[in-house]
Write a protein that holds these residues in place. Sequence first.
Motif, mmCIF file in Angstrom:
data_model
loop_
_atom_site.group_PDB
_atom_site.id
_atom_site.type_symbol
_atom_site.label_atom_id
_atom_site.label_comp_id
_atom_site.label_asym_id
_atom_site.label_seq_id
_atom_site.Cartn_x
_atom_site.Cartn_y
_atom_site.Cartn_z
ATOM 1 N N THR A 1 5.670 9.854 -3.153
ATOM 2 C CA THR A 1 6.171 9.807 -1.552
ATOM 3 C C THR A 1 7.653 9.456 -1.493
ATOM 4 O O THR A 1 8.015 9.989 -0.383
ATOM 5 C CB THR A 1 5.390 8.579 -1.051
ATOM 6 N N MET A 2 8.143 8.592 -2.209
ATOM 7 C CA MET A 2 9.747 8.191 -2.102
ATOM 8 C C MET A 2 10.170 9.458 -2.408
ATOM 9 O O MET A 2 11.276 9.638 -1.674
ATOM 10 C CB MET A 2 9.916 7.087 -3.032
ATOM 11 N N VAL A 3 10.134 10.227 -3.410
ATOM 12 C CA VAL A 3 10.866 11.465 -3.622
ATOM 13 C C VAL A 3 10.733 12.362 -2.440
ATOM 14 O O VAL A 3 11.994 12.992 -2.021
ATOM 15 C CB VAL A 3 10.516 12.094 -5.184
ATOM 16 N N LYS B 1 11.131 -0.964 -12.346
ATOM 17 C CA LYS B 1 10.256 -0.914 -13.480
ATOM 18 C C LYS B 1 8.839 -0.633 -12.967
ATOM 19 O O LYS B 1 8.484 -1.037 -11.800
ATOM 20 C CB LYS B 1 10.410 -2.164 -14.213
ATOM 21 N N ALA B 2 8.066 0.000 -13.732
ATOM 22 C CA ALA B 2 6.611 0.388 -13.437
ATOM 23 C C ALA B 2 5.789 -0.687 -13.295
ATOM 24 O O ALA B 2 5.012 -1.028 -12.476
ATOM 25 C CB ALA B 2 5.985 1.475 -14.471
ATOM 26 N N THR B 3 5.844 -1.944 -14.218
ATOM 27 C CA THR B 3 5.137 -3.186 -13.992
ATOM 28 C C THR B 3 6.045 -4.448 -13.975
ATOM 29 O O THR B 3 7.164 -4.466 -14.246
ATOM 30 C CB THR B 3 4.052 -3.167 -15.178
ATOM 31 N N PRO C 1 0.844 -1.187 -0.202
ATOM 32 C CA PRO C 1 -0.023 0.112 0.043
ATOM 33 C C PRO C 1 0.875 1.459 -0.075
ATOM 34 O O PRO C 1 0.374 2.416 -0.559
ATOM 35 C CB PRO C 1 -0.644 0.023 1.325
ATOM 36 N N THR C 2 1.684 1.096 0.621
ATOM 37 C CA THR C 2 2.878 2.487 0.804
ATOM 38 C C THR C 2 4.239 2.155 0.837
ATOM 39 O O THR C 2 4.673 0.874 1.593
ATOM 40 C CB THR C 2 2.396 3.522 1.695
ATOM 41 N N PRO D 1 2.645 5.587 -9.185
ATOM 42 C CA PRO D 1 2.813 7.205 -9.190
ATOM 43 C C PRO D 1 2.729 7.646 -7.933
ATOM 44 O O PRO D 1 3.785 8.365 -7.583
ATOM 45 C CB PRO D 1 1.853 7.697 -10.230
ATOM 46 N N GLN D 2 1.988 7.268 -7.098
ATOM 47 C CA GLN D 2 1.783 7.758 -5.824
ATOM 48 C C GLN D 2 2.869 7.527 -4.848
ATOM 49 O O GLN D 2 3.320 8.330 -4.203
ATOM 50 C CB GLN D 2 0.433 7.268 -5.183
ATOM 51 N N ILE D 3 3.380 6.217 -4.779
ATOM 52 C CA ILE D 3 4.520 5.626 -4.259
ATOM 53 C C ILE D 3 5.607 6.424 -4.820
ATOM 54 O O ILE D 3 6.591 6.821 -3.863
ATOM 55 C CB ILE D 3 4.680 4.004 -4.200
#
Length: 290
Positions: free
Chosen positions: A249-251, A262-264, A213-214, A244-246
């Motif tokens: 948050t990481m940035v 990778k994205a997927t 989740p995060t 994208p949300q994660i």
Amino acid sequence: MRMDGAEVLKRTLTEDEAAILEAWYISLREGTSLQSGRIREAELQTQAKAVFGQLRDGLSSGGVDADAESYTPLRENLADISRSRAVQGFTPTDTANFVFSLKEPIFEALRRKSAADASALAAGVWAAGKVLDRLGLLTMEVFLASREEVIGRQGQEIAELSTPVVRLWDGILALPLIGTLDSARTGVVMENLLQAIVDEEAEIAIIDITGVPTVDTLVAQHLLKTVAAARLMGADCIVSGIRPQIAQTMVHLGVELNVISKATMADAFALALRRTGRKVVRQQAAEERC
């Protein structure tokens, strides 16, 4: 002269056994144990009769001290009953009532037998309360300890089931993570992944966090530990599923995974194939070139 409560209680249990047991059976039948369908009436009666007999035997030489040696068979029997009920899904109330529901039948029998002797009645009631209260507490202690053990074991099993290592191709593994990563679960993840790397002689492991989740600093640290352990076993890691949300948050947190991402999982799998000298082509296109 002080009346011996244990003697009064033992005499009452012996002389009025049938009536006490029958009243106890009725109380147990009216409870929720039978209604839940987790135990049959015959089994419940067998347990009650055994406990009743062991209680009377304990009173013979142990008095009202339920921790005495003479009560050992009764304590062990109640512990077994509590552990079995914890596994079968009984509630704490159901388990405690198995002992505490014996109070009323015994009190009623004492009233019938000692109604004309107030001191004997008081001594018997005191003795019954002291013994049954201690046994009831013992029952609850064993039940709660067994329930915690069951919950702990189930949590471990769920953690193992939620971290499967999948073989995607020769030398390529995937570890899809679902839920929050903590220290305990990271240990399970690391153990499963490292064992799979050894068993499959894997070159690349894809860690997919689509179901996480995060990702915060702590989760990132757990991921880095897993990646570092895999590298020590000779396998490179690719992290996939960073939404994208994660990523945002990481940035903001300044978290750096220092690993290819990778994205997927599809993108990660394609990269893993290229790094192992493989590629996937459409069959029709291959036939046309021929």
